[in-house]
Design an enzyme around this catalytic site. Structure first.
Site, PDB file in Angstrom:
ATOM      1  CE1 TYR A 153      -2.412   3.467   1.742  1.00  0.00           C
ATOM      2  CE2 TYR A 153      -4.100   2.050   0.795  1.00  0.00           C
ATOM      3  CZ  TYR A 153      -3.692   3.292   1.271  1.00  0.00           C
ATOM      4  OH  TYR A 153      -4.569   4.338   1.275  1.00  0.00           O
ATOM      5  CE  LYS A 196       2.578   5.459  11.591  1.00  0.00           C
ATOM      6  NZ  LYS A 196       1.668   4.303  11.445  1.00  0.00           N
ATOM      7  CE  LYS A 210       2.856  12.736  17.636  1.00  0.00           C
ATOM      8  NZ  LYS A 210       1.830  12.368  18.634  1.00  0.00           N
TER       9      LYS A 210
END
Length: 828
Positions: free
Chosen positions: A38, A117, A292
């Site tokens: 994907y 993650k 982040k």
């Protein structure tokens, strides 16, 4: 000349593929392509659209996060969009990410919050005045599905925040996931009971949250980690992301303890490698780490691109799922005889490792997935778990494939592969003769409760078998002092050099030179020593040793040979238990020995006759029949007898067998469909011989009193699976037993004949085994479980549940003092 692909056509095709994949993943919970594929398609589409911006459309997969919310859940509009993250797949992309932030903010020193993650399902949790009021999936990033009822079942999610000071409205964002251990346990139970097997932990989490019945979700082992916030009203949060996470943890929300504050690109890449090194040992699946910018004000200044924040990045690890092709399906026989189907695959990189084989678990799993040779399949590798096939890409199935069937014979030894009724696992029935089961068989054979050969440990057995010195249990009785001392010298050496140093004490110079050359040939260059060097050295053959008795201990070897010699004189029950027949434990071996009395008889009986022994049912009887039906097992028994094993307590069959030595009982024991005891007796009254039944047609069977459907079932049964031969052999064995079984029991019955006794707790004067033997000598049947049939229970110190159950059933309980008094009275 190769034609240049039309960009518009390729973009349209990619969008169609990605939309279909997203629908199957998000809406149907039935993914058809792995994540890596994907990602590859999405990146190709991004590159094409960047090169041809005029072809970008609002409905492109690059312009949205996920798939639309399902229609069977209420929709929730996110006050602040739940956007996805941009991806990095190499260090250069991470360096570029840091550079862009530094240039835009005009800063040289950048602090980041880094975190794993998780590979689960992103959700939003809305708290009002500290209470959980609504939960939603991410959906397309703007609208998700209301799964509040399901999220309330996740124990990791607090329904009320701890402490105080929370904003009036606090939207917490995080990941619902399924821990690895819980996922494996769930799938193991599903395979055992024929349930739906989850493709991977992420799919399990997504499917669980999208159940219409929250009670189903409550049964799934889900967990949650918070990773950020969305809407915040009526209060303020810290100005650094890492501090926000710390505050969420104080309010009772789980936050990963792997989250870390780092500086600059070097800190980010060091974190990536640190977590990557631990990835296989983590209790949950991750597909990367997330970076982040820690400064919340800096995040606001950086802003967003169309589908992702500029201040955050997902750095992906090699995918744990990939697609490849099944080139063959083969059977692998385990140490215990379990036959596991294995897919041989076109090589594919999964999680950084080249995978060419993957387990298919069992035949039921192959049937559920409908895996066929030639299929394109999804292969998963997570942590130390063996790679497995988790799905078939049916759209790519080539024409002409056929469903897979379990082979009838073991690929290692040729024995029958059998499956117990209702069991998921198939097994090779060549327990003693199958090389794949050899180490397990030998270890069991020499164990204390079997042949009781002390001193032959697992390491010795490993090397003896790997070297080919012992190819079956009978070869144990060929071991001599010289070979055992060589074995000790080899197995106790940590390295080939260490072995040569030890061997030098026992060899003349010429023999030592020969040995040195053999070691050099086997071990090759330094640093390339094979793990099997010890076995290979024994297999190559060692020179004759002139043992220096001052330099080697030989007492243990003499003791082992003495133990082997002693074990040759054994009892029938010990010998039967030592054979390692599936389902035949000590009590079953003891019962077989008591009722049939002779190995020569037992090894020739068709399986239905074993059901004449109390407590032996169809499952155990079939296991016995399958074992003795294999030529290799019979040859192994012959070899043991030829090596001098003697069974000293052979006796005629028990007179109690006569109660079931009739043809009607045999027909019932054969488990013929529809043939009840009454019908079997009616049949035998009219057709008293086996040959009569075999030759009878439908009219004769009906004339013998069988209903038409029973007669038809009997005829059909006789036509299948060599049942006619089985009936004929069983009938002949029945007559043999009738001829050799005494008419009545000889000698006087013991004082405990007909009584069932259970021993529990620990005894001081003797072991429980010794006490059991004394009670059996007096006629008792000693069992391991308490039931209404138990005559009395002997309870020693620290007796547990068996004593409790005995008292509940009102069964008589003896203490050790009463047992000793009773036994003394029998000796008087």
């Amino acid at each position: 000349m190769t034609k240049t692909p039309d960009p518009a056509a390729r973009i349209a095709a990619l969008r169609q593929q990605l939309d279909e994949a997203s629908y199957r993943y998000y809406v149907l919970d039935a993914p058809t392509i792995p994540d890596a594929e994907y990602d590859r398609l999405l990146r190709e589409l991004e590159q094409l659209e960047a090169a041809h911006p005029q072809l970008v459309s609002p409905d492109s997969p690059t312009q949205r996060v996920g798939a639309p919310a399902g229609s069977h859940f209420a929709q929730v509009r996110h006050a602040i969009p739940m956007l996805s993250l941009g991806n990095a797949f190499d260090d250069a992309e991470v360096l570029d990410f840091v550079r862009r932030i530094g240039d835009r903010l005009g800063r040289e020193r950048l602090i980041f919050s880094a975190e794993p993650k998780l590979d689960g399902l992103a959700v939003s949790l809305r708290y009002e005045h500290g209470r959980f009021v609504q939960g939603a999936t991410r959906g397309d990033g703007f609208t998700g599905e209301d799964v509040t009822a399901n999220l309330r079942t996740v124990k990791a999610i607090p329904l009320k925040l701890r402490g105080s000071g929370w904003p009036d409205v606090l939207e917490v964002r995080g990941e619902v996931y399924m821990p690895r251990a819980a996922f494996e346990a769930y799938n193991q139970q599903a395979r055992l009971h024929g349930g739906k097997v989850l493709a991977n932990p992420r799919n399990g989490a997504a499917g669980s949250l999208r159940q219409l019945d929250a009670r189903i979700t409550a049964q799934r082992p889900l967990a949650f980690f918070a990773y950020g916030v969305g809407q915040v009203e009526g209060g303020a949060l810290p100005d650094r992301h890492s501090q926000v996470l710390r505050q969420l943890r104080q309010w009772g929300l789980p936050v990963s303890d792997l989250t870390k504050v780092v500086e600059g690109a070097e800190g980010l890449l060091a974190y990536y490698r640190q977590i990557g090194a631990r990835r296989d040992t983590l209790p949950f699946d991750i597909d990367g780490v997330v970076y982040k910018l820690d400064d919340v004000q800096g995040q606001r200044e950086m802003g967003f691109v169309s589908r992702a924040p500029r201040w955050a990045l997902a750095h992906k690890y090699p995918a744990q799922e990939q697609s490849t092709t099944v080139e063959a399906i083969q059977i692998q026989i385990g140490r215990s005889g379990a036959a596991t189907p294995v897919a041989r695959l076109a090589p594919v990189q999964v999680a950084g490792v080249t995978v060419t084989n993957a387990t298919l678990h069992n035949a039921d799993q192959i049937k559920r997935l409908d895996v066929r040779v030639g299929d394109a399949v999804i292969v998963r590798r997570a942590g130390d778990v063996i790679p497995e096939v988790v799905g078939v890409i049916l759209e790519r199935r080539p024409k002409g494939t056929t469903p897979w069937q379990m082979p009838r014979h073991c690929p290692v030894c040729g024995s029958d592969i059998v499956r117990e009724e209702g069991a998921a696992v198939w097994r090779c029935s060549g327990e003693l003769s199958c090389p794949a089961q050899r180490k397990e068989a030998i270890g069991h054979f020499v164990s204390r409760r079997a042949m009781d050969v002390d001193g032959l440990g697992e390491k010795f057995i490993e090397v003896l078998v790997d070297a080919g010195v012992v190819q079956g249990v009978a070869d144990l009785y060929r071991l001599d002092l010289d070979l055992l001392l060589q074995l000790r010298l080899v197995t106790s050496a940590q390295t080939p050099e260490g072995f040569l140093r030890a061997a030098r004490e026992h060899l003349a110079s010429g023999a030592y030179s020969t040995l040195e050359a053999t070691v050099a040939r086997i071990c090759g260059k330094a640093g390339a020593v094979p793990d099997t060097w010890q076995a290979e050295l024994l297999r190559a053959g060692l020179p004759a040793f002139d043992w220096n008795r001052k330099k080697i201990a030989s007492k243990w070897a003499q003791n082992l040979i003495a133990a082997l010699d002693k074990s040759k004189h054994t009892t029938l029950e010990r010998f039967l238990f030592a054979l390692g027949i599936e389902h035949v434990g000590e009590s079953t071996a003891k019962a077989l020995a008591a009722w049939f009395g002779d190995l020569a008889l037992i090894r020739t009986l068709p399986w239905p006759l074993f059901k004449r022994v109390p407590d032996i049912g169809g499952e155990v009887a079939r296991a016995l029949g399958s074992f003795f039906a294999q030529a290799g097992n019979q040859q192994a028994i012959d070899a043991l007898l030829q090596r001098g094993v003697v069974i000293g307590d052979t006796h005629p069959p028990s007179a109690l067998l006569r109660q079931g030595l009739d043809l009607a009982t045999l027909l019932v024991d054969l488990e013929i469909p529809r043939l009840t005891r009454i019908r079997a007796e009616s049949l035998v009254k009219a057709l008293p011989e086996v040959d009569d039944i075999l030759q009878a047609g439908p009219e004769a069977l009906v004339g013998a009193g069988l209903p038409q459907d029973t007669a038809a079932a009997l005829i059909q049964w006789l036509r299948e699976d060599d049942h006619a031969q089985l009936l004929q052999a069983a009938g002949a064995a029945l007559k043999q037993l009738d001829a050799i079984t005494p008419q009545q029991a000889t000698g006087q019955a013991g004082p405990l004949s007909g009584q069932t006794v259970v021993l529990t707790g620990s005894l001081e004067a003797m072991t429980r085994e010794q006490a059991g033997a004394k009670l059996e000598a007096l006629g008792a049947k000693v069992t391991g479980s308490v039931s209404k049939k138990t005559s009395f229970v002997v309870a020693g110190a620290e007796a547990g549940s068996k004593l409790t159950k005995a008292r509940e059933l009102g069964i008589e309980v003896w203490d050790e003092a009463r047992l000793l008094e009773f036994l003394a009275g029998q000796r008087a």
